[in-house]
Scaffold this motif. Structure first.
Motif, mmCIF file in Angstrom:
data_model
loop_
_atom_site.group_PDB
_atom_site.id
_atom_site.type_symbol
_atom_site.label_atom_id
_atom_site.label_comp_id
_atom_site.label_asym_id
_atom_site.label_seq_id
_atom_site.Cartn_x
_atom_site.Cartn_y
_atom_site.Cartn_z
ATOM 1 N N MET A 1 -25.780 -30.590 15.341
ATOM 2 C CA MET A 1 -25.002 -30.863 13.960
ATOM 3 C C MET A 1 -25.804 -29.773 13.069
ATOM 4 S SD MET A 1 -24.361 -34.832 13.787
ATOM 5 C CE MET A 1 -26.010 -35.058 14.102
ATOM 6 N N ALA A 2 -25.936 -28.694 13.603
ATOM 7 C CA ALA A 2 -26.684 -27.638 12.694
ATOM 8 C C ALA A 2 -25.698 -27.184 11.823
ATOM 9 C CB ALA A 2 -27.506 -26.509 13.500
ATOM 10 N N GLY A 3 -26.169 -27.169 10.305
ATOM 11 C CA GLY A 3 -25.625 -26.382 9.303
ATOM 12 C C GLY A 3 -24.525 -27.860 8.622
ATOM 13 N N MET A 4 -24.832 -28.840 8.660
ATOM 14 C CA MET A 4 -24.213 -29.950 8.246
ATOM 15 C C MET A 4 -24.342 -30.104 6.867
ATOM 16 S SD MET A 4 -21.772 -31.775 9.065
ATOM 17 C CE MET A 4 -21.891 -32.548 8.006
ATOM 18 N N LEU A 5 -25.846 -29.975 6.550
ATOM 19 C CA LEU A 5 -26.491 -29.806 5.101
ATOM 20 C C LEU A 5 -25.924 -28.769 4.223
ATOM 21 C CD1 LEU A 5 -29.761 -31.742 5.837
ATOM 22 C CD2 LEU A 5 -27.629 -32.750 5.294
ATOM 23 N N ASP A 6 -25.547 -27.878 4.910
ATOM 24 C CA ASP A 6 -25.181 -26.320 3.965
ATOM 25 C C ASP A 6 -23.902 -26.841 3.108
ATOM 26 O OD1 ASP A 6 -27.176 -24.926 5.272
ATOM 27 O OD2 ASP A 6 -25.886 -24.225 6.872
ATOM 28 N N TYR A 7 -24.116 -26.253 1.780
ATOM 29 C CA TYR A 7 -23.017 -26.569 0.899
ATOM 30 C C TYR A 7 -21.755 -25.821 1.256
ATOM 31 C CZ TYR A 7 -20.424 -26.166 -3.616
ATOM 32 O OH TYR A 7 -19.567 -26.100 -4.478
ATOM 33 N N THR A 8 -20.621 -26.265 1.040
ATOM 34 C CA THR A 8 -19.402 -25.578 1.349
ATOM 35 C C THR A 8 -18.706 -25.670 0.061
ATOM 36 O OG1 THR A 8 -19.149 -26.358 3.459
ATOM 37 C CG2 THR A 8 -17.143 -25.726 2.684
ATOM 38 N N ALA A 9 -18.461 -24.498 -0.707
ATOM 39 C CA ALA A 9 -17.790 -24.198 -1.991
ATOM 40 C C ALA A 9 -16.394 -24.739 -1.780
ATOM 41 C CB ALA A 9 -17.721 -22.808 -2.378
ATOM 42 N N GLY A 10 -15.868 -25.116 -3.013
ATOM 43 C CA GLY A 10 -14.510 -25.578 -2.999
ATOM 44 C C GLY A 10 -14.232 -25.893 -4.379
ATOM 45 N N VAL A 155 -33.934 -25.113 7.170
ATOM 46 C CA VAL A 155 -34.933 -24.091 7.342
ATOM 47 C C VAL A 155 -35.926 -24.430 8.508
ATOM 48 C CG1 VAL A 155 -36.937 -22.986 6.304
ATOM 49 C CG2 VAL A 155 -34.964 -23.425 5.028
ATOM 50 N N PHE A 156 -36.233 -25.561 8.757
ATOM 51 C CA PHE A 156 -36.997 -26.125 9.812
ATOM 52 C C PHE A 156 -36.263 -26.239 10.964
ATOM 53 C CE2 PHE A 156 -40.113 -28.512 6.653
ATOM 54 C CZ PHE A 156 -40.797 -27.168 6.283
ATOM 55 N N THR A 157 -34.964 -26.658 10.818
ATOM 56 C CA THR A 157 -34.164 -26.505 12.120
ATOM 57 C C THR A 157 -33.942 -25.333 12.641
ATOM 58 O OG1 THR A 157 -32.851 -28.364 11.123
ATOM 59 C CG2 THR A 157 -31.647 -27.240 13.270
ATOM 60 N N ASP A 158 -33.814 -24.173 11.830
ATOM 61 C CA ASP A 158 -33.772 -22.687 12.357
ATOM 62 C C ASP A 158 -34.984 -22.440 12.984
ATOM 63 O OD1 ASP A 158 -30.926 -22.677 11.427
ATOM 64 O OD2 ASP A 158 -31.501 -21.813 9.780
#
Length: 248
Positions: A1-10, A155-158
């Motif tokens: 579920m990597a990237g789930m916390l990344d902001y998605t603009a809209g 960051v730590f996940t990457d």
């Protein structure tokens, strides 16, 4: 579920909500999930969680999160059925009380986890910190601590992924299906991850201090984050969900 916390603009309804209203909505769903033991109501909350993700324009993230949680919940469901022996036997080792408790645990976990993750995907962390300081009157250092911790999760996940790739190139097989063996292979990776984390934390602390971290207060931000009619509707929905949870 990597990237789930990344902001998605809209520019959806959820994007336009005040960050505090989004947090209140997510927490309200969590509270309602744990207050109620009605399966119909918990399923309705699950549908609401998925609908929020679709309305926010993050359909793929929502379905990916739901699939990841389903895998975890399947394991928890089996554990609950195995260890709860009270009630009337239904099938083999499963009892009616075990199935009921397992279903409640699984639904509550999904209902409580999804809205918090979706809020983080629909809210810039800088706006969340600003709203906490401006509207919730939270001291800036505490708001900064919360948002910085959330920023460091991907960051730590990457970083962990990079370390695992380096070890894989050296012949370590992380794709084993044996969970005990996989855990034994991953435990030694905690040391380099910890060392890297400490270095990144020190760099972030120095950067914040150079930019006047200790001089910031409620008047430092440019935006005011006012509450609008949409926010009133969100708080009304929270109150309605909690009231329904208590009644049902």
């Amino acid at each position: 579920m990597a990237g789930m916390l990344d902001y998605t603009a809209g520019n959806t309804v959820l994007h336009r909500l005040n960050p505090l209203s989004k947090v209140a909505l997510a927490l309200g769903i969590c509270v309602a999930a744990f207050l109620s033991d009605n399966f119909g109501f918990l399923l309705a909350l699950l549908v609401l969680d998925v609908a929020l993700g679709f309305v926010g324009g993050i359909r793929k993230k929502t379905l990916k999160l739901l699939a990841g949680l389903a895998g975890i919940c399947a394991f928890l469901f089996v554990l609950q059925v195995l260890f709860i022996r009270s009630g009337t036997p239904v099938f083999l080792f499963a009892t009616d009380e075990g199935l009921r408790t397992a279903g409640l645990v699984v639904l509550r976990l999904i209902d409580a986890t999804m809205p918090l993750a979706l809020v983080l995907a629909l809210t810039p962390l800088n706006d969340l910190a600003g709203a906490l300081v401006k509207r919730a009157h939270l001291p800036y250092k505490y708001a900064f601590t919360v948002t910085t911790a959330l920023k460091f999760v991907p960051v730590f996940t990457d970083e962990m992924g990079a370390i695992m790739e380096a070890q894989t190139a050296r012949g370590v097989e992380f794709d084993t299906r044996n969970p005990v063996r996989k855990l034994r292979l991953m435990l030694p990776l905690c040391a380099p991850l910890l060392i890297t984390s400490v270095g990144k934390t020190e760099q972030a602390a120095m950067a914040a201090e150079v930019r006047g971290f200790y001089l910031r207060d409620r008047t430092s931000g440019v935006r005011d984050y006012p509450f609008r009619a949409l926010d009133v509707g969100a708080f009304a929905l929270v109150a309605a969900l909690i009231a329904l949870a208590v009644v049902l």
